[in-house]
Design an enzyme around this catalytic site. Sequence first.
Site, PDB file in Angstrom:
ATOM      1  N   ILE A 182      18.348   7.157  19.081  1.00  0.00           N
ATOM      2  CA  ILE A 182      17.806   5.867  18.653  1.00  0.00           C
ATOM      3  C   ILE A 182      17.759   5.769  17.134  1.00  0.00           C
ATOM      4  CG2 ILE A 182      15.749   4.408  18.659  1.00  0.00           C
ATOM      5  CD1 ILE A 182      15.207   5.473  21.520  1.00  0.00           C
ATOM      6  N   ASP A 201      14.329  15.096  10.313  1.00  0.00           N
ATOM      7  CA  ASP A 201      14.390  15.582  11.690  1.00  0.00           C
ATOM      8  C   ASP A 201      14.842  17.032  11.667  1.00  0.00           C
ATOM      9  OD1 ASP A 201      14.934  16.150  14.394  1.00  0.00           O
ATOM     10  OD2 ASP A 201      15.376  14.052  14.814  1.00  0.00           O
ATOM     11  N   ALA A 262       8.168   4.481  19.238  1.00  0.00           N
ATOM     12  CA  ALA A 262       8.454   5.754  19.923  1.00  0.00           C
ATOM     13  C   ALA A 262       7.336   6.120  20.896  1.00  0.00           C
ATOM     14  CB  ALA A 262       8.672   6.856  18.889  1.00  0.00           C
ATOM     15  N   ARG A 263       6.374   6.882  20.440  1.00  0.00           N
ATOM     16  CA  ARG A 263       5.246   7.313  21.254  1.00  0.00           C
ATOM     17  C   ARG A 263       3.961   7.039  20.484  1.00  0.00           C
ATOM     18  NH1 ARG A 263       8.611   7.353  24.476  1.00  0.00           N
ATOM     19  NH2 ARG A 263       9.220   8.949  25.993  1.00  0.00           N
ATOM     20  N   ASP A 287       4.677  -1.008  19.005  1.00  0.00           N
ATOM     21  CA  ASP A 287       5.089  -1.345  20.372  1.00  0.00           C
ATOM     22  C   ASP A 287       4.447  -0.408  21.386  1.00  0.00           C
ATOM     23  OD1 ASP A 287       6.763  -2.943  22.182  1.00  0.00           O
ATOM     24  OD2 ASP A 287       7.882  -1.079  22.501  1.00  0.00           O
ATOM     25  N   GLU A 292      -2.752   1.412  27.206  1.00  0.00           N
ATOM     26  CA  GLU A 292      -1.910   0.264  27.532  1.00  0.00           C
ATOM     27  C   GLU A 292      -2.259  -0.245  28.929  1.00  0.00           C
ATOM     28  OE1 GLU A 292       2.207   1.290  27.012  1.00  0.00           O
ATOM     29  OE2 GLU A 292       1.931   1.893  24.913  1.00  0.00           O
ATOM     30  N   HIS A 312       4.901  -2.874  24.418  1.00  0.00           N
ATOM     31  CA  HIS A 312       5.743  -1.775  24.909  1.00  0.00           C
ATOM     32  C   HIS A 312       7.025  -2.337  25.527  1.00  0.00           C
ATOM     33  CE1 HIS A 312       5.449   2.682  26.246  1.00  0.00           C
ATOM     34  NE2 HIS A 312       6.706   2.346  26.001  1.00  0.00           N
TER      35      HIS A 312
END
Length: 353
Positions: A182, A201, A262-263, A287, A292, A312
């Site tokens: 992504i 990363d 992402a998370r 998001d 949630e 989300h």
Amino acid sequence: MKILIAGDDFTPALMFKEEIEKKLALLGKDLNFEFFDIEIDEKSVVKGLTGIKEYFGTPQEIIDKISGVEILVITFAPITAEVLEAADKLRVIGCGRGGPVNVNVDAATKRGIPVLNTPGRNADAVADFTLGLIIALVRNIMTAHNWIKNGDWITPREDTFEKPTGPELNGRVLGLLGVGAIGALVSKRAQPFGLEVWGYDPFIPKERFQELGIKHVEDINEILREADIISVHARLPKGSKPLISSKEFDLMKKTAYVINTARAIAVDQDALIQALQEKKITGAALDVYNVEPIDHPNDPILKLDNILLTPHAAGVSYDIPRRTGMMIAEGLYQFLSEGTAPYVVNREVLKGK
């Protein structure tokens, strides 16, 4: 060949069937399909099943239909050790998810059953959505939209150019925390807008950054200090320490924006709220959330005027279900014809393939 498909309202079983039938017809085998859609309803879930998580439906729904099945295709159905014990002829499982956490992979491996998955099926959707959030947030598009709807665009007025706006993207630094599938696609979309892309990363080779035209950054703090926009694309397991918390917000520019598709765990939500309240950064877009859906009208995150919230939805699009079906169909075709497949989470069962 008996094929059982358990779909759902996002990837219907009939869609799986259409793609699998079209692809496996090339093998010249007689195909016998049984398919149904599982209700994605928390009320129908048996809680606390061993060896799996993030599932919908019950094992019994599959057990009742698994006898004689050689190919099992699912998305969210719970595939427990008990389901696999009842599967007398099962050769392969196809799971339409990037991470088949609803399948007891250890139990499948013990029985020599490969589990095919579909990584990256929603990568383009998330990358599109992320770039959309960046543009909407930085250029204040939603604020401008509400400005009109709330009657604030009144003419004639002296301050004609005093409208909701923001900086241009060209020449700004976009810092990616995570440069997997992504993150790479976000970079590909961002560079034509003139954004200079930096990436952090530790799991990606430096050569990959060069291929993508991304500046390789070894110290995450360099991105936190220098980036104008910080977008999170790291998939952290539960229990991990957030990548961004209070001390990280303290390093950022006051003009910085933070995006998280992402998370939720990747960004400390309470620290983000405080940073936005105290104007430590200019804005954020989320998001994903600690809880949630957000179900309390007095949640402080809903009171902020410098945040863009979406439900989300980044990994959802009209194209993903069909792409998922095509990926599963291609994997099954290769497995049945060659004994291997592009994406298998327990590749050790493929006997050296």
